[in-house]
Motif scaffolding. Structure first.
Motif, PDB file in Angstrom:
ATOM      1  N   ARG A 122      43.333  19.923  66.439  1.00 35.67           N
ATOM      2  CA  ARG A 122      43.102  18.481  67.311  1.00 35.67           C
ATOM      3  C   ARG A 122      43.464  18.271  68.477  1.00 35.67           C
ATOM      4  N   LEU A 123      43.406  19.322  69.768  1.00 32.12           N
ATOM      5  CA  LEU A 123      43.022  19.117  70.960  1.00 32.12           C
ATOM      6  C   LEU A 123      42.225  19.376  71.469  1.00 32.12           C
ATOM      7  N   GLY A 124      42.498  18.121  72.733  1.00 29.94           N
ATOM      8  CA  GLY A 124      40.873  18.851  73.791  1.00 29.94           C
ATOM      9  C   GLY A 124      41.473  18.199  75.019  1.00 29.94           C
ATOM     10  N   TRP A 125      40.132  17.925  75.821  1.00 30.56           N
ATOM     11  CA  TRP A 125      41.051  17.890  77.744  1.00 30.56           C
ATOM     12  C   TRP A 125      39.305  17.673  77.868  1.00 30.56           C
ATOM     13  N   GLU A 141      42.523  19.460  88.791  1.00 32.39           N
ATOM     14  CA  GLU A 141      44.372  19.184  89.039  1.00 32.39           C
ATOM     15  C   GLU A 141      44.785  18.898  87.942  1.00 32.39           C
ATOM     16  N   PRO A 142      45.669  19.167  87.178  1.00 31.39           N
ATOM     17  CA  PRO A 142      46.019  18.540  86.354  1.00 31.39           C
ATOM     18  C   PRO A 142      46.122  16.899  86.150  1.00 31.39           C
ATOM     19  N   GLU A 143      46.143  16.146  87.566  1.00 30.27           N
ATOM     20  CA  GLU A 143      45.952  14.796  87.621  1.00 30.27           C
ATOM     21  C   GLU A 143      44.305  14.334  87.517  1.00 30.27           C
ATOM     22  N   ARG A 144      43.960  15.499  86.996  1.00 30.57           N
ATOM     23  CA  ARG A 144      42.556  14.914  86.478  1.00 30.57           C
ATOM     24  C   ARG A 144      41.373  15.424  84.787  1.00 30.57           C
ATOM     25  N   ILE A 145      42.881  15.977  84.193  1.00 29.86           N
ATOM     26  CA  ILE A 145      42.786  16.585  83.306  1.00 29.86           C
ATOM     27  C   ILE A 145      43.434  14.812  82.323  1.00 29.86           C
ATOM     28  N   VAL A 146      42.778  15.084  80.951  1.00 34.81           N
ATOM     29  CA  VAL A 146      43.404  13.459  79.991  1.00 34.81           C
ATOM     30  C   VAL A 146      43.273  14.278  79.197  1.00 34.81           C
ATOM     31  N   ILE A 147      43.977  14.217  77.952  1.00 36.62           N
ATOM     32  CA  ILE A 147      44.465  14.646  76.433  1.00 36.62           C
ATOM     33  C   ILE A 147      43.489  14.482  76.074  1.00 36.62           C
ATOM     34  N   CYS A 148      42.470  14.596  74.773  1.00 36.96           N
ATOM     35  CA  CYS A 148      42.619  13.869  74.016  1.00 36.96           C
ATOM     36  C   CYS A 148      42.522  15.268  72.589  1.00 36.96           C
ATOM     37  N   SER A 149      41.608  14.073  71.592  1.00 36.64           N
ATOM     38  CA  SER A 149      41.520  14.977  70.560  1.00 36.64           C
ATOM     39  C   SER A 149      40.844  15.875  69.576  1.00 36.64           C
ATOM     40  N   GLY A 150      39.998  15.932  70.914  1.00 34.15           N
ATOM     41  CA  GLY A 150      38.706  17.302  70.599  1.00 34.15           C
ATOM     42  C   GLY A 150      37.677  16.761  71.439  1.00 34.15           C
ATOM     43  N   PHE A 151      36.623  16.647  71.068  1.00 29.65           N
ATOM     44  CA  PHE A 151      35.418  16.958  72.261  1.00 29.65           C
ATOM     45  C   PHE A 151      35.133  15.424  71.296  1.00 29.65           C
ATOM     46  N   HIS A 152      35.167  15.070  70.249  1.00 28.41           N
ATOM     47  CA  HIS A 152      34.336  13.013  69.503  1.00 28.41           C
ATOM     48  C   HIS A 152      35.262  12.822  69.439  1.00 28.41           C
ATOM     49  N   HIS A 153      36.356  13.112  70.438  1.00 28.66           N
ATOM     50  CA  HIS A 153      37.763  11.391  70.923  1.00 28.66           C
ATOM     51  C   HIS A 153      36.773  11.693  72.251  1.00 28.66           C
ATOM     52  N   GLY A 154      37.212  12.725  73.208  1.00 23.69           N
ATOM     53  CA  GLY A 154      36.291  12.470  74.214  1.00 23.69           C
ATOM     54  C   GLY A 154      35.910  11.936  74.402  1.00 23.69           C
ATOM     55  N   PRO A 176      32.372  19.002  91.392  1.00 20.21           N
ATOM     56  CA  PRO A 176      33.732  18.141  89.953  1.00 20.21           C
ATOM     57  C   PRO A 176      33.457  16.762  90.037  1.00 20.21           C
ATOM     58  N   GLU A 177      33.218  16.330  91.319  1.00 21.50           N
ATOM     59  CA  GLU A 177      32.953  14.842  91.610  1.00 21.50           C
ATOM     60  C   GLU A 177      31.314  14.052  90.577  1.00 21.50           C
ATOM     61  N   ARG A 178      31.116  14.573  89.917  1.00 18.04           N
ATOM     62  CA  ARG A 178      29.348  14.480  89.085  1.00 18.04           C
ATOM     63  C   ARG A 178      29.762  15.139  87.646  1.00 18.04           C
ATOM     64  N   VAL A 179      30.440  15.985  87.346  1.00 18.80           N
ATOM     65  CA  VAL A 179      30.272  16.777  86.017  1.00 18.80           C
ATOM     66  C   VAL A 179      31.974  16.534  85.417  1.00 18.80           C
ATOM     67  N   VAL A 180      31.798  15.822  83.929  1.00 21.80           N
ATOM     68  CA  VAL A 180      32.889  15.809  82.913  1.00 21.80           C
ATOM     69  C   VAL A 180      32.925  16.900  82.178  1.00 21.80           C
ATOM     70  N   TYR A 181      34.029  17.354  82.625  1.00 23.35           N
ATOM     71  CA  TYR A 181      34.160  18.536  81.617  1.00 23.35           C
ATOM     72  C   TYR A 181      34.841  18.950  80.468  1.00 23.35           C
ATOM     73  N   CYS A 182      34.486  18.861  79.385  1.00 26.17           N
ATOM     74  CA  CYS A 182      34.934  19.033  78.485  1.00 26.17           C
ATOM     75  C   CYS A 182      35.198  20.215  77.330  1.00 26.17           C
ATOM     76  N   GLY A 183      36.004  20.868  77.110  1.00 25.58           N
ATOM     77  CA  GLY A 183      36.615  21.440  76.177  1.00 25.58           C
ATOM     78  C   GLY A 183      37.413  21.166  75.377  1.00 25.58           C
ATOM     79  N   SER A 184      37.832  21.785  73.771  1.00 15.53           N
ATOM     80  CA  SER A 184      38.362  21.807  72.965  1.00 15.53           C
ATOM     81  C   SER A 184      39.135  23.515  72.275  1.00 15.53           C
ATOM     82  N   ALA A 185      40.149  23.282  71.872  1.00 10.89           N
ATOM     83  CA  ALA A 185      40.887  24.013  70.925  1.00 10.89           C
ATOM     84  C   ALA A 185      39.869  24.650  69.405  1.00 10.89           C
ATOM     85  N   SER A 186      39.537  23.859  69.069  1.00 10.40           N
ATOM     86  CA  SER A 186      38.238  23.684  67.790  1.00 10.40           C
ATOM     87  C   SER A 186      37.679  25.133  68.222  1.00 10.40           C
TER      88      SER A 186
END
Length: 479
Positions: A327-330, A178-191, A309-319
Protein backbone atom coordinates in the motif's frame (compact mmCIF):
# COMPACT_ATOMS: atom_id res chain seq x y z
CA UNK A 1 -16.78 -22.03 44.37
CA UNK A 2 -13.05 -21.31 44.06
CA UNK A 3 -11.89 -19.35 41.03
CA UNK A 4 -9.71 -21.74 38.94
CA UNK A 5 -7.55 -18.82 37.78
CA UNK A 6 -6.68 -17.47 41.23
CA UNK A 7 -2.99 -17.46 42.18
CA UNK A 8 -0.52 -14.95 43.52
CA UNK A 9 0.46 -13.63 40.06
CA UNK A 10 -2.62 -13.77 37.85
CA UNK A 11 -4.90 -12.40 40.57
CA UNK A 12 -3.43 -8.94 40.08
CA UNK A 13 -5.51 -6.86 37.63
CA UNK A 14 -2.32 -5.47 36.16
CA UNK A 15 -0.86 -8.94 35.58
CA UNK A 16 -3.62 -10.06 33.20
CA UNK A 17 -3.73 -7.90 30.07
CA UNK A 18 -7.22 -8.75 28.79
CA UNK A 19 -9.80 -5.99 28.40
CA UNK A 20 -13.44 -7.04 28.32
CA UNK A 21 -16.25 -4.64 27.42
CA UNK A 22 -19.52 -5.54 29.17
CA UNK A 23 -22.69 -3.56 29.81
CA UNK A 24 -24.45 -4.73 32.97
CA UNK A 25 -28.23 -4.52 32.60
CA UNK A 26 -30.80 -6.19 34.80
CA UNK A 27 -32.35 -6.18 38.26
CA UNK A 28 -29.05 -6.92 40.04
CA UNK A 29 -25.31 -6.84 39.48
CA UNK A 30 -24.91 -10.63 39.47
CA UNK A 31 -27.84 -11.21 37.10
CA UNK A 32 -26.73 -8.33 34.89
CA UNK A 33 -23.16 -9.63 34.63
CA UNK A 34 -24.34 -13.17 33.95
CA UNK A 35 -26.62 -12.07 31.15
CA UNK A 36 -23.99 -9.75 29.66
CA UNK A 37 -21.47 -12.59 29.48
CA UNK A 38 -24.07 -14.99 28.13
CA UNK A 39 -25.05 -12.51 25.39
CA UNK A 40 -21.40 -11.87 24.46
CA UNK A 41 -20.89 -15.61 23.94
CA UNK A 42 -24.20 -16.11 22.15
CA UNK A 43 -23.55 -13.32 19.62
CA UNK A 44 -19.96 -14.39 18.99
CA UNK A 45 -18.30 -11.33 20.53
CA UNK A 46 -16.51 -13.80 22.78
CA UNK A 47 -15.27 -16.56 20.50
CA UNK A 48 -14.93 -20.19 21.59
CA UNK A 49 -11.69 -20.73 23.48
CA UNK A 50 -11.37 -17.09 24.57
CA UNK A 51 -9.79 -16.84 28.02
CA UNK A 52 -11.72 -14.60 30.40
CA UNK A 53 -10.05 -12.30 32.96
CA UNK A 54 -9.52 -13.58 36.52
CA UNK A 55 -12.39 -12.78 38.84
CA UNK A 56 -10.41 -10.19 40.80
CA UNK A 57 -9.27 -8.43 37.62
CA UNK A 58 -12.77 -8.29 36.11
CA UNK A 59 -14.27 -7.20 39.44
CA UNK A 60 -11.81 -4.30 39.61
CA UNK A 61 -12.57 -3.27 36.02
CA UNK A 62 -16.35 -3.36 36.55
CA UNK A 63 -16.36 -1.91 40.05
CA UNK A 64 -18.18 -4.90 41.57
CA UNK A 65 -17.28 -7.39 44.26
CA UNK A 66 -15.15 -10.39 43.42
CA UNK A 67 -17.91 -12.71 44.68
CA UNK A 68 -20.27 -11.25 42.06
CA UNK A 69 -17.90 -12.24 39.27
CA UNK A 70 -17.14 -15.66 40.82
CA UNK A 71 -20.85 -16.47 41.13
CA UNK A 72 -21.55 -15.36 37.52
CA UNK A 73 -18.70 -17.52 36.22
CA UNK A 74 -19.97 -20.50 38.24
CA UNK A 75 -23.51 -20.18 36.88
CA UNK A 76 -22.31 -19.99 33.26
CA UNK A 77 -19.98 -22.94 33.76
CA UNK A 78 -22.93 -24.97 35.07
CA UNK A 79 -25.00 -23.95 32.02
CA UNK A 80 -22.22 -24.95 29.60
CA UNK A 81 -21.37 -21.47 28.34
CA UNK A 82 -17.95 -21.47 30.01
CA UNK A 83 -15.40 -24.07 31.06
CA UNK A 84 -12.90 -23.96 33.90
CA UNK A 85 -9.76 -26.02 34.36
CA UNK A 86 -6.93 -25.62 36.86
CA UNK A 87 -3.99 -23.92 35.15
CA UNK A 88 -5.99 -23.01 32.06
CA UNK A 89 -8.38 -20.49 33.58
CA UNK A 90 -11.97 -19.78 32.66
CA UNK A 91 -12.66 -19.91 28.93
CA UNK A 92 -15.58 -19.72 26.53
CA UNK A 93 -16.77 -23.27 25.86
CA UNK A 94 -16.17 -24.76 22.43
CA UNK A 95 -19.70 -25.56 21.32
CA UNK A 96 -20.86 -26.95 18.01
CA UNK A 97 -23.14 -24.52 16.20
CA UNK A 98 -26.60 -25.98 15.50
CA UNK A 99 -27.27 -26.62 11.85
CA UNK A 100 -29.77 -24.11 10.56
CA UNK A 101 -32.50 -25.18 8.22
CA UNK A 102 -32.40 -23.69 4.75
CA UNK A 103 -34.91 -20.84 4.42
CA UNK A 104 -38.08 -21.58 2.56
CA UNK A 105 -38.71 -19.84 -0.71
CA UNK A 106 -37.29 -19.77 -4.22
CA UNK A 107 -34.32 -22.01 -4.92
CA UNK A 108 -31.03 -20.20 -4.45
CA UNK A 109 -28.52 -19.93 -7.26
CA UNK A 110 -25.75 -22.53 -7.18
CA UNK A 111 -22.47 -21.33 -5.70
CA UNK A 112 -19.95 -20.46 -8.37
CA UNK A 113 -16.97 -22.75 -8.37
CA UNK A 114 -13.82 -21.18 -7.02
CA UNK A 115 -11.10 -21.26 -9.69
CA UNK A 116 -8.31 -23.77 -9.21
CA UNK A 117 -5.92 -21.60 -11.20
CA UNK A 118 -5.81 -17.88 -11.84
CA UNK A 119 -4.21 -15.98 -14.71
CA UNK A 120 -6.08 -12.74 -14.15
CA UNK A 121 -4.02 -9.60 -14.75
CA UNK A 122 -3.20 -7.13 -12.02
CA UNK A 123 -1.03 -8.93 -9.49
CA UNK A 124 2.59 -10.05 -9.24
CA UNK A 125 3.62 -13.40 -7.77
CA UNK A 126 2.66 -12.86 -4.13
CA UNK A 127 4.40 -16.05 -3.04
CA UNK A 128 7.74 -14.45 -3.92
CA UNK A 129 7.39 -11.44 -1.67
CA UNK A 130 10.85 -10.99 -0.08
CA UNK A 131 9.77 -11.58 3.51
CA UNK A 132 13.22 -12.06 5.03
CA UNK A 133 14.75 -9.04 3.32
CA UNK A 134 11.71 -6.90 4.13
CA UNK A 135 11.91 -7.91 7.80
CA UNK A 136 15.62 -7.03 7.86
CA UNK A 137 14.87 -3.62 6.37
CA UNK A 138 12.05 -3.07 8.87
CA UNK A 139 14.34 -3.83 11.81
CA UNK A 140 17.03 -1.49 10.55
CA UNK A 141 14.51 1.25 9.81
CA UNK A 142 12.89 1.01 13.23
CA UNK A 143 16.26 1.00 15.00
CA UNK A 144 17.36 4.17 13.20
CA UNK A 145 13.97 5.93 13.16
CA UNK A 146 13.90 9.36 14.84
CA UNK A 147 11.24 10.07 17.44
CA UNK A 148 9.28 12.31 15.08
CA UNK A 149 8.73 9.35 12.74
CA UNK A 150 5.95 8.22 15.07
CA UNK A 151 4.07 11.52 14.85
CA UNK A 152 1.82 12.92 12.13
CA UNK A 153 4.70 14.23 10.04
CA UNK A 154 4.77 15.77 6.58
CA UNK A 155 1.72 15.13 4.38
CA UNK A 156 4.10 14.59 1.47
CA UNK A 157 5.47 11.52 3.24
CA UNK A 158 8.66 10.65 5.09
CA UNK A 159 11.66 12.49 3.71
CA UNK A 160 13.72 9.29 3.94
CA UNK A 161 11.47 7.56 1.40
CA UNK A 162 11.11 10.60 -0.84
CA UNK A 163 14.90 10.96 -0.95
CA UNK A 164 15.43 7.27 -1.72
CA UNK A 165 12.78 7.38 -4.44
CA UNK A 166 14.25 10.49 -6.03
CA UNK A 167 17.56 8.69 -6.49
CA UNK A 168 16.01 5.41 -7.64
CA UNK A 169 13.54 6.89 -10.13
CA UNK A 170 16.20 9.10 -11.71
CA UNK A 171 18.57 6.17 -12.04
CA UNK A 172 16.16 3.40 -13.08
CA UNK A 173 13.32 5.20 -14.87
CA UNK A 174 14.84 8.44 -16.16
CA UNK A 175 12.51 10.55 -14.03
CA UNK A 176 13.45 14.09 -13.05
CA UNK A 177 12.70 13.78 -9.35
CA UNK A 178 13.47 15.94 -6.33
CA UNK A 179 12.27 14.93 -2.84
CA UNK A 180 10.26 18.17 -2.61
CA UNK A 181 8.27 17.20 -5.73
CA UNK A 182 7.39 13.70 -4.51
CA UNK A 183 4.19 12.93 -2.60
CA UNK A 184 3.65 9.49 -1.05
CA UNK A 185 0.20 7.93 -1.36
CA UNK A 186 -1.43 4.54 -0.82
CA UNK A 187 -1.11 3.41 -4.43
CA UNK A 188 -2.06 4.62 -7.89
CA UNK A 189 -5.79 4.63 -7.16
CA UNK A 190 -5.25 6.98 -4.22
CA UNK A 191 -2.97 9.22 -6.26
CA UNK A 192 -5.48 9.42 -9.10
CA UNK A 193 -8.25 10.30 -6.65
CA UNK A 194 -6.15 13.19 -5.34
CA UNK A 195 -5.46 14.35 -8.90
CA UNK A 196 -9.16 14.23 -9.74
CA UNK A 197 -9.90 16.56 -6.81
CA UNK A 198 -7.20 18.98 -7.92
CA UNK A 199 -8.36 18.95 -11.53
CA UNK A 200 -11.92 19.78 -10.50
CA UNK A 201 -10.69 22.66 -8.35
CA UNK A 202 -8.78 23.89 -11.42
CA UNK A 203 -12.04 23.73 -13.42
CA UNK A 204 -10.92 20.90 -15.68
CA UNK A 205 -13.99 19.25 -17.19
CA UNK A 206 -12.57 16.18 -18.93
CA UNK A 207 -9.64 13.75 -18.72
CA UNK A 208 -8.91 11.76 -21.86
CA UNK A 209 -8.21 8.04 -21.38
CA UNK A 210 -6.93 5.20 -23.52
CA UNK A 211 -9.53 3.17 -25.42
CA UNK A 212 -8.32 0.05 -23.59
CA UNK A 213 -7.81 0.25 -19.84
CA UNK A 214 -9.24 -0.38 -16.39
CA UNK A 215 -12.80 0.72 -15.74
CA UNK A 216 -12.09 1.39 -12.05
CA UNK A 217 -9.95 4.38 -13.01
CA UNK A 218 -12.51 5.71 -15.46
CA UNK A 219 -15.20 5.29 -12.80
CA UNK A 220 -13.06 7.18 -10.29
CA UNK A 221 -12.72 10.10 -12.69
CA UNK A 222 -16.39 10.18 -13.63
CA UNK A 223 -17.44 9.99 -9.96
CA UNK A 224 -15.37 13.15 -9.45
CA UNK A 225 -17.46 14.87 -12.11
CA UNK A 226 -14.97 14.55 -14.98
CA UNK A 227 -15.80 13.34 -18.48
CA UNK A 228 -13.53 10.60 -19.86
CA UNK A 229 -13.43 10.71 -23.67
CA UNK A 230 -11.41 7.81 -25.12
CA UNK A 231 -8.40 8.10 -27.40
CA UNK A 232 -7.83 5.22 -29.80
CA UNK A 233 -5.04 2.70 -29.05
CA UNK A 234 -3.39 0.71 -31.84
CA UNK A 235 -0.19 -1.32 -32.24
CA UNK A 236 1.90 1.79 -31.52
CA UNK A 237 0.05 2.88 -28.39
CA UNK A 238 -2.33 5.78 -27.88
CA UNK A 239 -2.87 7.97 -30.96
CA UNK A 240 -1.83 11.03 -28.97
CA UNK A 241 -2.12 13.29 -32.01
CA UNK A 242 -5.89 12.88 -31.68
CA UNK A 243 -5.81 14.86 -28.43
CA UNK A 244 -5.84 18.11 -30.38
CA UNK A 245 -9.31 17.30 -31.69
CA UNK A 246 -10.85 16.85 -28.24
CA UNK A 247 -12.60 19.87 -26.72
CA UNK A 248 -12.49 20.73 -23.04
CA UNK A 249 -9.85 18.14 -22.16
CA UNK A 250 -7.42 19.38 -19.51
CA UNK A 251 -5.51 16.17 -18.84
CA UNK A 252 -4.85 12.74 -20.28
CA UNK A 253 -4.32 9.46 -18.41
CA UNK A 254 -1.95 7.11 -20.22
CA UNK A 255 0.41 4.13 -19.81
CA UNK A 256 3.20 5.02 -22.27
CA UNK A 257 5.92 2.54 -21.25
CA UNK A 258 3.64 -0.52 -21.47
CA UNK A 259 0.05 0.14 -22.48
CA UNK A 260 -2.42 -1.65 -20.25
CA UNK A 261 -3.57 -4.20 -21.26
CA UNK A 262 -2.40 -4.43 -24.90
CA UNK A 263 1.26 -4.35 -23.86
CA UNK A 264 2.57 -2.00 -26.57
CA UNK A 265 5.01 0.84 -25.93
CA UNK A 266 4.12 4.34 -27.04
CA UNK A 267 6.05 5.18 -30.21
CA UNK A 268 8.60 8.05 -29.84
CA UNK A 269 6.78 10.42 -32.19
CA UNK A 270 3.55 9.87 -30.23
CA UNK A 271 5.39 10.60 -26.98
CA UNK A 272 6.50 13.89 -28.46
CA UNK A 273 2.96 14.63 -29.71
CA UNK A 274 1.52 14.10 -26.23
CA UNK A 275 4.04 16.51 -24.69
CA UNK A 276 3.42 19.05 -27.47
CA UNK A 277 -0.32 18.90 -26.76
CA UNK A 278 0.26 19.47 -23.03
CA UNK A 279 2.56 22.43 -23.68
CA UNK A 280 0.30 24.11 -26.19
CA UNK A 281 -2.90 23.71 -24.17
CA UNK A 282 -1.58 23.95 -20.62
CA UNK A 283 -2.85 20.41 -20.06
CA UNK A 284 -1.37 17.68 -17.89
CA UNK A 285 -0.24 14.15 -18.71
CA UNK A 286 -0.97 11.63 -15.94
CA UNK A 287 1.62 8.90 -16.51
CA UNK A 288 0.85 5.52 -14.94
CA UNK A 289 4.19 3.67 -14.88
CA UNK A 290 2.68 0.60 -13.27
CA UNK A 291 5.30 -2.02 -14.27
CA UNK A 292 8.10 -0.04 -15.88
CA UNK A 293 10.83 -2.07 -14.14
CA UNK A 294 9.94 -5.26 -16.00
CA UNK A 295 11.22 -5.16 -19.56
CA UNK A 296 12.79 -8.20 -21.21
CA UNK A 297 13.70 -7.74 -24.86
CA UNK A 298 15.69 -4.52 -24.84
CA UNK A 299 16.82 -1.63 -22.68
CA UNK A 300 13.95 -0.34 -20.50
CA UNK A 301 11.74 2.35 -22.00
CA UNK A 302 12.21 5.41 -19.82
CA UNK A 303 9.40 7.38 -18.29
CA UNK A 304 7.65 10.01 -20.38
CA UNK A 305 8.04 12.47 -17.51
CA UNK A 306 11.67 13.11 -18.43
CA UNK A 307 10.54 14.95 -21.58
CA UNK A 308 8.78 17.67 -19.61
CA UNK A 309 8.64 17.43 -15.78
CA UNK A 310 6.39 20.52 -15.60
CA UNK A 311 3.65 19.00 -17.77
CA UNK A 312 3.76 15.34 -16.64
CA UNK A 313 2.58 13.85 -13.35
CA UNK A 314 4.55 10.64 -12.88
CA UNK A 315 2.80 7.91 -10.85
CA UNK A 316 4.36 4.69 -9.61
CA UNK A 317 3.83 2.17 -6.82
CA UNK A 318 5.15 -0.96 -5.15
CA UNK A 319 2.08 -2.95 -6.20
CA UNK A 320 3.74 -4.81 -9.10
CA UNK A 321 7.38 -4.68 -8.02
CA UNK A 322 6.63 -5.96 -4.49
CA UNK A 323 2.94 -6.52 -3.66
CA UNK A 324 -0.32 -4.54 -3.57
CA UNK A 325 -0.54 -5.16 0.17
CA UNK A 326 2.42 -2.87 0.81
CA UNK A 327 0.00 0.00 0.00
CA UNK A 328 2.63 2.51 -1.05
CA UNK A 329 2.70 4.63 -4.17
CA UNK A 330 4.23 7.92 -5.22
CA UNK A 331 3.60 10.90 -7.44
CA UNK A 332 6.37 13.06 -8.90
CA UNK A 333 4.66 16.38 -9.50
CA UNK A 334 5.23 19.57 -11.45
CA UNK A 335 6.39 22.13 -8.91
CA UNK A 336 3.21 24.18 -9.13
CA UNK A 337 0.99 21.17 -8.35
CA UNK A 338 2.58 20.26 -5.02
CA UNK A 339 0.56 22.72 -2.87
CA UNK A 340 -2.72 21.66 -4.52
CA UNK A 341 -2.06 17.96 -3.96
CA UNK A 342 -1.02 18.68 -0.37
CA UNK A 343 -4.30 20.50 0.19
CA UNK A 344 -6.31 17.63 -1.31
CA UNK A 345 -4.40 15.09 0.77
CA UNK A 346 -4.98 17.06 3.95
CA UNK A 347 -8.77 16.76 3.55
CA UNK A 348 -8.74 12.97 3.54
CA UNK A 349 -6.00 10.38 3.96
CA UNK A 350 -3.34 12.62 5.46
CA UNK A 351 -0.40 10.22 5.34
CA UNK A 352 0.55 6.59 4.75
CA UNK A 353 2.10 4.46 7.49
CA UNK A 354 5.42 5.99 8.51
CA UNK A 355 6.76 2.57 9.47
CA UNK A 356 6.08 1.11 6.03
CA UNK A 357 7.60 4.19 4.41
CA UNK A 358 10.78 3.90 6.48
CA UNK A 359 11.00 0.21 5.68
CA UNK A 360 10.69 0.79 1.94
CA UNK A 361 13.26 3.58 2.13
CA UNK A 362 15.73 1.23 3.79
CA UNK A 363 14.82 -1.54 1.33
CA UNK A 364 15.70 0.75 -1.58
CA UNK A 365 18.85 2.29 -0.05
CA UNK A 366 20.29 -1.10 0.90
CA UNK A 367 20.03 -2.34 -2.69
CA UNK A 368 17.48 -5.02 -1.75
CA UNK A 369 14.84 -3.46 -3.99
CA UNK A 370 17.09 -3.58 -7.05
CA UNK A 371 18.09 -7.15 -6.30
CA UNK A 372 14.47 -8.22 -5.89
CA UNK A 373 13.39 -6.53 -9.13
CA UNK A 374 16.24 -8.14 -11.07
CA UNK A 375 15.44 -11.54 -9.61
CA UNK A 376 11.73 -11.25 -10.44
CA UNK A 377 12.54 -9.97 -13.92
CA UNK A 378 14.43 -13.20 -14.62
CA UNK A 379 11.62 -15.34 -13.15
CA UNK A 380 8.91 -13.56 -15.09
CA UNK A 381 10.87 -13.73 -18.32
CA UNK A 382 11.27 -17.48 -17.82
CA UNK A 383 7.51 -17.77 -17.28
CA UNK A 384 6.85 -15.72 -20.42
CA UNK A 385 9.15 -17.94 -22.49
CA UNK A 386 7.44 -21.06 -21.16
CA UNK A 387 4.05 -19.63 -22.11
CA UNK A 388 5.19 -18.82 -25.64
CA UNK A 389 6.84 -22.24 -26.09
CA UNK A 390 3.81 -24.17 -24.80
CA UNK A 391 1.41 -22.32 -27.09
CA UNK A 392 3.71 -22.72 -30.08
CA UNK A 393 3.71 -26.48 -29.49
CA UNK A 394 0.10 -27.09 -28.47
CA UNK A 395 -1.80 -24.18 -30.05
CA UNK A 396 0.33 -22.99 -32.97
CA UNK A 397 -2.49 -20.89 -34.40
CA UNK A 398 -2.47 -18.53 -31.43
CA UNK A 399 -0.38 -15.35 -31.80
CA UNK A 400 1.15 -13.94 -28.62
CA UNK A 401 1.77 -10.18 -28.40
CA UNK A 402 2.45 -7.52 -25.78
CA UNK A 403 5.14 -9.64 -24.15
CA UNK A 404 8.21 -7.40 -24.36
CA UNK A 405 7.54 -6.14 -20.84
CA UNK A 406 5.32 -6.41 -17.80
CA UNK A 407 3.52 -9.33 -16.21
CA UNK A 408 0.96 -10.24 -18.87
CA UNK A 409 0.70 -11.18 -22.53
CA UNK A 410 -2.09 -10.94 -25.08
CA UNK A 411 -3.24 -14.14 -26.79
CA UNK A 412 -5.01 -13.28 -30.04
CA UNK A 413 -7.99 -15.56 -30.73
CA UNK A 414 -10.05 -16.33 -33.84
CA UNK A 415 -12.83 -13.83 -34.29
CA UNK A 416 -15.93 -14.59 -32.27
CA UNK A 417 -14.29 -17.09 -29.88
CA UNK A 418 -13.26 -14.94 -26.90
CA UNK A 419 -16.37 -15.46 -24.81
CA UNK A 420 -16.52 -19.21 -25.40
CA UNK A 421 -12.83 -19.61 -24.49
CA UNK A 422 -13.27 -17.67 -21.24
CA UNK A 423 -16.27 -19.84 -20.37
CA UNK A 424 -14.46 -23.06 -21.27
CA UNK A 425 -11.57 -22.03 -19.05
CA UNK A 426 -13.94 -21.30 -16.15
CA UNK A 427 -15.47 -24.78 -16.46
CA UNK A 428 -11.99 -26.24 -16.06
CA UNK A 429 -11.27 -24.10 -13.02
CA UNK A 430 -9.10 -21.49 -14.78
CA UNK A 431 -9.84 -17.77 -14.36
CA UNK A 432 -8.80 -15.67 -17.36
CA UNK A 433 -9.77 -12.25 -18.70
CA UNK A 434 -10.94 -11.44 -22.21
CA UNK A 435 -9.88 -8.25 -23.98
CA UNK A 436 -13.52 -7.14 -24.02
CA UNK A 437 -13.28 -6.43 -20.26
CA UNK A 438 -10.89 -3.56 -20.99
CA UNK A 439 -12.54 -2.12 -24.10
CA UNK A 440 -13.92 1.41 -23.77
CA UNK A 441 -16.14 3.19 -26.25
CA UNK A 442 -18.43 6.18 -25.90
CA UNK A 443 -21.70 5.99 -27.87
CA UNK A 444 -22.00 8.49 -30.71
CA UNK A 445 -18.32 9.40 -30.43
CA UNK A 446 -17.80 9.15 -34.18
CA UNK A 447 -15.53 6.13 -34.19
CA UNK A 448 -15.69 2.51 -33.17
CA UNK A 449 -13.02 0.09 -32.00
CA UNK A 450 -12.37 -2.82 -34.35
CA UNK A 451 -13.30 -6.25 -33.07
CA UNK A 452 -10.39 -7.88 -31.26
CA UNK A 453 -10.87 -11.28 -29.65
CA UNK A 454 -8.06 -12.02 -27.25
CA UNK A 455 -7.13 -13.13 -23.74
CA UNK A 456 -5.05 -11.02 -21.37
CA UNK A 457 -2.98 -13.62 -19.50
CA UNK A 458 -1.02 -12.85 -16.35
CA UNK A 459 1.79 -15.39 -16.45
CA UNK A 460 3.46 -13.87 -13.36
CA UNK A 461 0.75 -14.39 -10.74
CA UNK A 462 0.53 -18.18 -10.13
CA UNK A 463 2.85 -19.59 -7.47
CA UNK A 464 5.35 -22.15 -8.73
CA UNK A 465 3.19 -25.02 -7.46
CA UNK A 466 0.27 -23.90 -9.67
CA UNK A 467 2.07 -22.64 -12.77
CA UNK A 468 2.33 -25.95 -14.66
CA UNK A 469 -1.34 -26.77 -14.07
CA UNK A 470 -2.47 -23.28 -15.09
CA UNK A 471 -0.41 -23.41 -18.28
CA UNK A 472 -1.67 -26.88 -19.20
CA UNK A 473 -5.30 -25.87 -18.67
CA UNK A 474 -4.81 -22.72 -20.72
CA UNK A 475 -3.44 -24.71 -23.65
CA UNK A 476 -6.35 -27.17 -23.43
CA UNK A 477 -9.00 -24.49 -23.93
CA UNK A 478 -7.33 -22.79 -26.89
CA UNK A 479 -9.46 -23.02 -30.06
Amino acid sequence: MADPQTNSETDSPSAFGTDLHLELNGPGLRAGLTEALREAVRTGRLAPGTRLPPSRSLAADLGVSRNTVTDAYAELIAEGWLTAQQGSGTRVARRTEPRRAAPAGPRTKPTRRRPTYGLLPGSPNLADFPRTQWLTAARRALTAAPYDAFGYGDARGRVELRTALADYLARARGVYAEPERIVICSGFHHGLALMAQVLRVRRVRAVAVESYGLDIYRDLLTSAGLRTPPVYVDEHGMRSGDLTGLRGVGAVLMTPAHQYPTGVALRPDRRAAAVDWARSTGGLILEDDYDGEFRYDREPVGALQGLDPERVVYCGSASKSLAPGVRLGWMVLPEGLVPDIMAAKGHGDYMSSALEQLTLAEFIKSGAYDRHVRSMRLRYRRRRDQLVAALAHRAPGIRVTGMAAGLQAVLELPRGTERSVVQAAARRGLAVSGMAEFRYEVPDSGWQLPEQDALVVNYAAPPDSAWAGALDTLCRVMP
